[in-house]
Design a protein around this motif. Structure first.
Motif, PDB file in Angstrom:
ATOM      1  N   GLU A  52       0.847  -1.195   0.000  1.00 23.80           N
ATOM      2  CA  GLU A  52       0.000   0.000   0.000  1.00 23.80           C
ATOM      3  C   GLU A  52       0.882   1.244   0.000  1.00 23.80           C
ATOM      4  O   GLU A  52       2.041   1.206   0.426  1.00 23.80           O
ATOM      5  CB  GLU A  52      -0.894   0.019   1.246  1.00 23.80           C
ATOM      6  N   GLN A  53       0.318   2.349  -0.460  1.00 23.57           N
ATOM      7  CA  GLN A  53       1.051   3.614  -0.512  1.00 23.57           C
ATOM      8  C   GLN A  53       0.448   4.603   0.468  1.00 23.57           C
ATOM      9  O   GLN A  53      -0.775   4.816   0.492  1.00 23.57           O
ATOM     10  CB  GLN A  53       1.015   4.186  -1.930  1.00 23.57           C
ATOM     11  N   ALA A  54       1.300   5.196   1.298  1.00 22.09           N
ATOM     12  CA  ALA A  54       0.897   6.286   2.188  1.00 22.09           C
ATOM     13  C   ALA A  54       2.155   7.014   2.635  1.00 22.09           C
ATOM     14  O   ALA A  54       3.130   6.379   3.049  1.00 22.09           O
ATOM     15  CB  ALA A  54       0.136   5.761   3.403  1.00 22.09           C
ATOM     16  N   ASP A  55       2.147   8.321   2.536  1.00 14.46           N
ATOM     17  CA  ASP A  55       3.285   9.141   2.932  1.00 14.46           C
ATOM     18  C   ASP A  55       3.049   9.655   4.354  1.00 14.46           C
ATOM     19  O   ASP A  55       2.225  10.543   4.568  1.00 14.46           O
ATOM     20  CB  ASP A  55       3.444  10.305   1.950  1.00 14.46           C
ATOM     21  N   LEU A  56       3.783   9.102   5.321  1.00 12.48           N
ATOM     22  CA  LEU A  56       3.576   9.498   6.718  1.00 12.48           C
ATOM     23  C   LEU A  56       4.017  10.927   6.983  1.00 12.48           C
ATOM     24  O   LEU A  56       3.630  11.511   8.002  1.00 12.48           O
ATOM     25  CB  LEU A  56       4.328   8.546   7.646  1.00 12.48           C
ATOM     26  N   ALA A  57       4.843  11.481   6.085  1.00  9.99           N
ATOM     27  CA  ALA A  57       5.266  12.864   6.254  1.00  9.99           C
ATOM     28  C   ALA A  57       4.204  13.860   5.801  1.00  9.99           C
ATOM     29  O   ALA A  57       4.320  15.053   6.057  1.00  9.99           O
ATOM     30  CB  ALA A  57       6.563  13.116   5.472  1.00  9.99           C
ATOM     31  N   ALA A  60      -2.043  14.948   5.160  1.00  9.52           N
ATOM     32  CA  ALA A  60      -3.248  14.577   4.426  1.00  9.52           C
ATOM     33  C   ALA A  60      -3.332  13.080   4.178  1.00  9.52           C
ATOM     34  O   ALA A  60      -4.411  12.546   3.912  1.00  9.52           O
ATOM     35  CB  ALA A  60      -3.282  15.321   3.086  1.00  9.52           C
ATOM     36  N   GLU A  61      -2.194  12.364   4.266  1.00  7.84           N
ATOM     37  CA  GLU A  61      -2.190  10.926   3.977  1.00  7.84           C
ATOM     38  C   GLU A  61      -2.206  10.064   5.233  1.00  7.84           C
ATOM     39  O   GLU A  61      -2.237   8.838   5.138  1.00  7.84           O
ATOM     40  CB  GLU A  61      -0.976  10.562   3.108  1.00  7.84           C
ATOM     41  N   ARG A  62      -2.174  10.687   6.409  1.00  3.80           N
ATOM     42  CA  ARG A  62      -2.130   9.866   7.622  1.00  3.80           C
ATOM     43  C   ARG A  62      -3.463   9.172   7.883  1.00  3.80           C
ATOM     44  O   ARG A  62      -3.501   8.098   8.480  1.00  3.80           O
ATOM     45  CB  ARG A  62      -1.710  10.739   8.808  1.00  3.80           C
ATOM     46  N   GLY A  63      -4.539   9.791   7.423  1.00 12.43           N
ATOM     47  CA  GLY A  63      -5.820   9.108   7.505  1.00 12.43           C
ATOM     48  C   GLY A  63      -5.837   7.861   6.646  1.00 12.43           C
ATOM     49  O   GLY A  63      -6.479   6.860   6.989  1.00 12.43           O
ATOM     50  N   ARG A  64      -5.103   7.912   5.552  1.00  9.42           N
ATOM     51  CA  ARG A  64      -5.008   6.734   4.692  1.00  9.42           C
ATOM     52  C   ARG A  64      -4.311   5.591   5.427  1.00  9.42           C
ATOM     53  O   ARG A  64      -4.691   4.424   5.274  1.00  9.42           O
ATOM     54  CB  ARG A  64      -4.252   7.099   3.410  1.00  9.42           C
ATOM     55  N   LEU A  65      -3.295   5.904   6.230  1.00  4.90           N
ATOM     56  CA  LEU A  65      -2.629   4.868   7.016  1.00  4.90           C
ATOM     57  C   LEU A  65      -3.636   4.165   7.927  1.00  4.90           C
ATOM     58  O   LEU A  65      -3.659   2.925   8.005  1.00  4.90           O
ATOM     59  CB  LEU A  65      -1.502   5.470   7.845  1.00  4.90           C
ATOM     60  N   ARG A  66      -4.467   4.919   8.612  1.00  2.00           N
ATOM     61  CA  ARG A  66      -5.454   4.310   9.512  1.00  2.00           C
ATOM     62  C   ARG A  66      -6.431   3.423   8.736  1.00  2.00           C
ATOM     63  O   ARG A  66      -6.800   2.337   9.191  1.00  2.00           O
ATOM     64  CB  ARG A  66      -6.206   5.408  10.276  1.00  2.00           C
ATOM     65  N   ALA A 100       9.100  14.886  11.081  1.00  2.00           N
ATOM     66  CA  ALA A 100       9.745  13.621  11.453  1.00  2.00           C
ATOM     67  C   ALA A 100       9.101  13.013  12.687  1.00  2.00           C
ATOM     68  O   ALA A 100       8.804  11.816  12.729  1.00  2.00           O
ATOM     69  CB  ALA A 100      11.235  13.845  11.676  1.00  2.00           C
ATOM     70  N   LEU A 101       8.860  13.825  13.700  1.00  2.00           N
ATOM     71  CA  LEU A 101       8.247  13.315  14.920  1.00  2.00           C
ATOM     72  C   LEU A 101       6.774  12.988  14.711  1.00  2.00           C
ATOM     73  O   LEU A 101       6.257  12.023  15.285  1.00  2.00           O
ATOM     74  CB  LEU A 101       8.422  14.328  16.048  1.00  2.00           C
ATOM     75  N   ASP A 102       6.106  13.768  13.875  1.00  2.00           N
ATOM     76  CA  ASP A 102       4.691  13.506  13.623  1.00  2.00           C
ATOM     77  C   ASP A 102       4.474  12.143  12.961  1.00  2.00           C
ATOM     78  O   ASP A 102       3.429  11.513  13.155  1.00  2.00           O
ATOM     79  CB  ASP A 102       4.092  14.606  12.738  1.00  2.00           C
ATOM     80  N   SER A 103       5.456  11.669  12.191  1.00  2.00           N
ATOM     81  CA  SER A 103       5.292  10.359  11.569  1.00  2.00           C
ATOM     82  C   SER A 103       5.262   9.261  12.628  1.00  2.00           C
ATOM     83  O   SER A 103       4.498   8.301  12.511  1.00  2.00           O
ATOM     84  CB  SER A 103       6.404  10.102  10.552  1.00  2.00           C
ATOM     85  N   LEU A 104       6.070   9.410  13.674  1.00  2.00           N
ATOM     86  CA  LEU A 104       6.018   8.455  14.788  1.00  2.00           C
ATOM     87  C   LEU A 104       4.677   8.544  15.507  1.00  2.00           C
ATOM     88  O   LEU A 104       4.041   7.513  15.799  1.00  2.00           O
ATOM     89  CB  LEU A 104       7.161   8.722  15.761  1.00  2.00           C
TER      90      LEU A 104
END
Length: 326
Positions: A52-57, A60-66, A100-104
Motif C-alpha cells: 500500500e502507498q501512504a506518505d507518513l510525512a 493529508a495521507e495519515r488518515g489513509r494509514l489508519r 519527522a516526529l509527527d510520523s512516529l
C-alpha cells in the motif's frame, strides 16, 4: 497481519521475508507507489503480502494509514520509515523536525486505534555514541549521553523517550530496536559509516574500492558491529512475534565486532586478486570499536545470528555477481 512502514526498503524487505517465513502475513506501506515487488517476496504478493502507498510525512495521507490498517486487520507494526529529518531537505528545519516526529505519532495513534498487540520502532546503534567504553559489549541499560554527533541518533534518542511515554499513556506495547550496522542485499552500495558494502561491491566488479565518502578512513583492524540483512530482518520479526517481551528496548546486532581485515580476508578467498589496500592497524587515537550485547534479544526471542563474516560475504558477493545492482 503485520504492517511494516518502509516495507519495500532495505531492512523492510528482509523483515517482511522473515515474517512470511514465520507464517505471518504482511502489509508493506511505502511513501512512493511501488513499481515492483522484489522477487524474494513476489510469490506471496496478493495472498499473504500486500503493498500500500501512504506518505507518513504528509498530514493529508495519515488518515489513509489508519484506513489501510483497519482494512487489513493489522495486529502489529514494525515502524522502519524515517523518523528523523535526514537527509536534509530545502525548507524550514523546524517544520522538518516536526514532520519527522509527527510520523512516529501517526503510527502510534493508528496502532492504538487498531488495538495492535505490539509496535516495534527502529532505533540505531548510534545512540551509544559518546558512551564511555566498557571493554565489552554495550547493554541496553547503559546511561546514554544527552548529546549526539549526528541528527539520526539525536532523533532516535528522542523517539525512544517518546515511545516510553506513549507506551505508558496508551497501553500499547512499544518496543525500541537499536539496530547496528546493517549490510547485505538491497542495501546501499556505499555507506558513510562503515566500509563493508564498498569492499564487497568492488570485489564483485573486480575493481579497487572507493572509500572516499567514509566519515573516517577505514583501517584494517578497525570495525563495528555488523549485522547481515537477513539476520536483522529475522531479529525484528522475532521481536514482533514473541509472545512476551520483558523489556522496552532491545539491541538488534551480531554481538561482535567485524573488522575490515576480516572482510578483506573473506574476499581474498572468494575473489582472489581483488585490489583491497587498507592501512594496517588502527587509526591514531581511534575510539574503541563497539559491539552490542544481544543477551536480552536471545533470551526473550530465541534469536541467534545465522551469518558469520565468511558466510555473509559469500552470500552478498553471490547476490551481486548474479546481476543484482544492490
Amino acid at each position: 497481519m503485520i504492517l511494516i512502514t518502509g516495507g519495500l526498503g532495505f531492512i523492510g524487505t528482509h523483515t517482511a521475508r522473515a515474517l512470511l517465513d514465520l507464517g505471518e502475513s504482511c502489509v508493506l506501506v511505502q511513501r512512493r507507489a511501488a513499481t515492483a515487488v522484489p522477487a524474494v517476496l513476489a510469490a506471496e504478493h496478493g495472498t499473504r503480502l500486500f503493498v500500500e502507498q501512504a506518505d507518513l510525512a504528509d498530514p493529508a495521507e495519515r488518515g489513509r494509514l489508519r484506513e489501510i490498517g483497519a482494512r487489513h486487520g493489522v495486529t502489529g507494526v514494525v515502524h522502519l520509515a524515517g523518523s528523523a529529518p535526514w537527509p536534509p531537505a530545502p525548507g524550514d528545519p523546524v517544520d522538518a523536525a516536526r514532520t519527522a516526529l509527527d510520523s512516529l505519532f501517526a503510527v502510534v495513534q493508528a496502532a492504538a486505534e487498531w488495538k495492535a498487540e505490539r509496535v516495534v520502532v527502529a532505533s540505531t546503534i548510534g545512540v551509544y555514541g559518546g558512551v564511555e567504553a566498557t571493554g565489552g559489549p554495550l547493554g541496553e541499560d547503559l546511561p546514554l549521553p544527552m548529546t549526539a554527533g549526528h541528527v539520526i541518533p539525536a532523533f532516535k534518542k528522542v523517539g525512544e523517550l517518546l515511545t516510553g511515554h506513549l507506551a505508558a499513556a496508551t497501553g500499547l506495547d512499544l518496543v525500541n530496536a537499536r539496530i547496528s550496522a546493517v549490510w547485505g542485499p538491497f542495501g546501499r552500495p556505499a555507506s558513510v559509516f562503515f566500509a563493508a558494502p564498498q569492499l564487497v561491491h568492488a570485489a564483485a566488479r573486480g575493481t579497487a574500492p572507493d572509500l572516499s565518502d567514509l566519515y573516517a578512513p577505514a583501517y584494517a583492524d578497525q570495525g563495528t558491529d555488523l549485522i547481515y540483512a537477513g539476520d536483522c530482518g529475522t531479529a525484528l520479526a522475532m521481536l514482533q512475534l514473541a509472545p512476551r517481551l520483558d523489556h522496552r528496548t532491545y539491541n538488534v546486532a551480531s554481538g561482535r565486532v567485524t573488522t575490515n581485515a576480516e572482510i578483506a580476508a573473506a574476499l581474498a578467498e572468494l575473489a582472489p586478486g581483488t585490489p583491497i589496500d587498507l592501512p594496517p592497524g588502527r587509526a591514531p587515537q581511534a575510539p574503541e570499536d563497539i559491539c552490542l550485547d544481544i543477551t536480552r534479544l536471545r533470551q526473550d526471542t530465541g534469536y541467534a545470528p545465522r551469518y558469520g563474516t565468511a558466510r555473509a560475504v559469500a552470500d552478498y558477493l553471490g547476490w551481486l555477481r548474479a546481476g543484482n545492482a544492490r
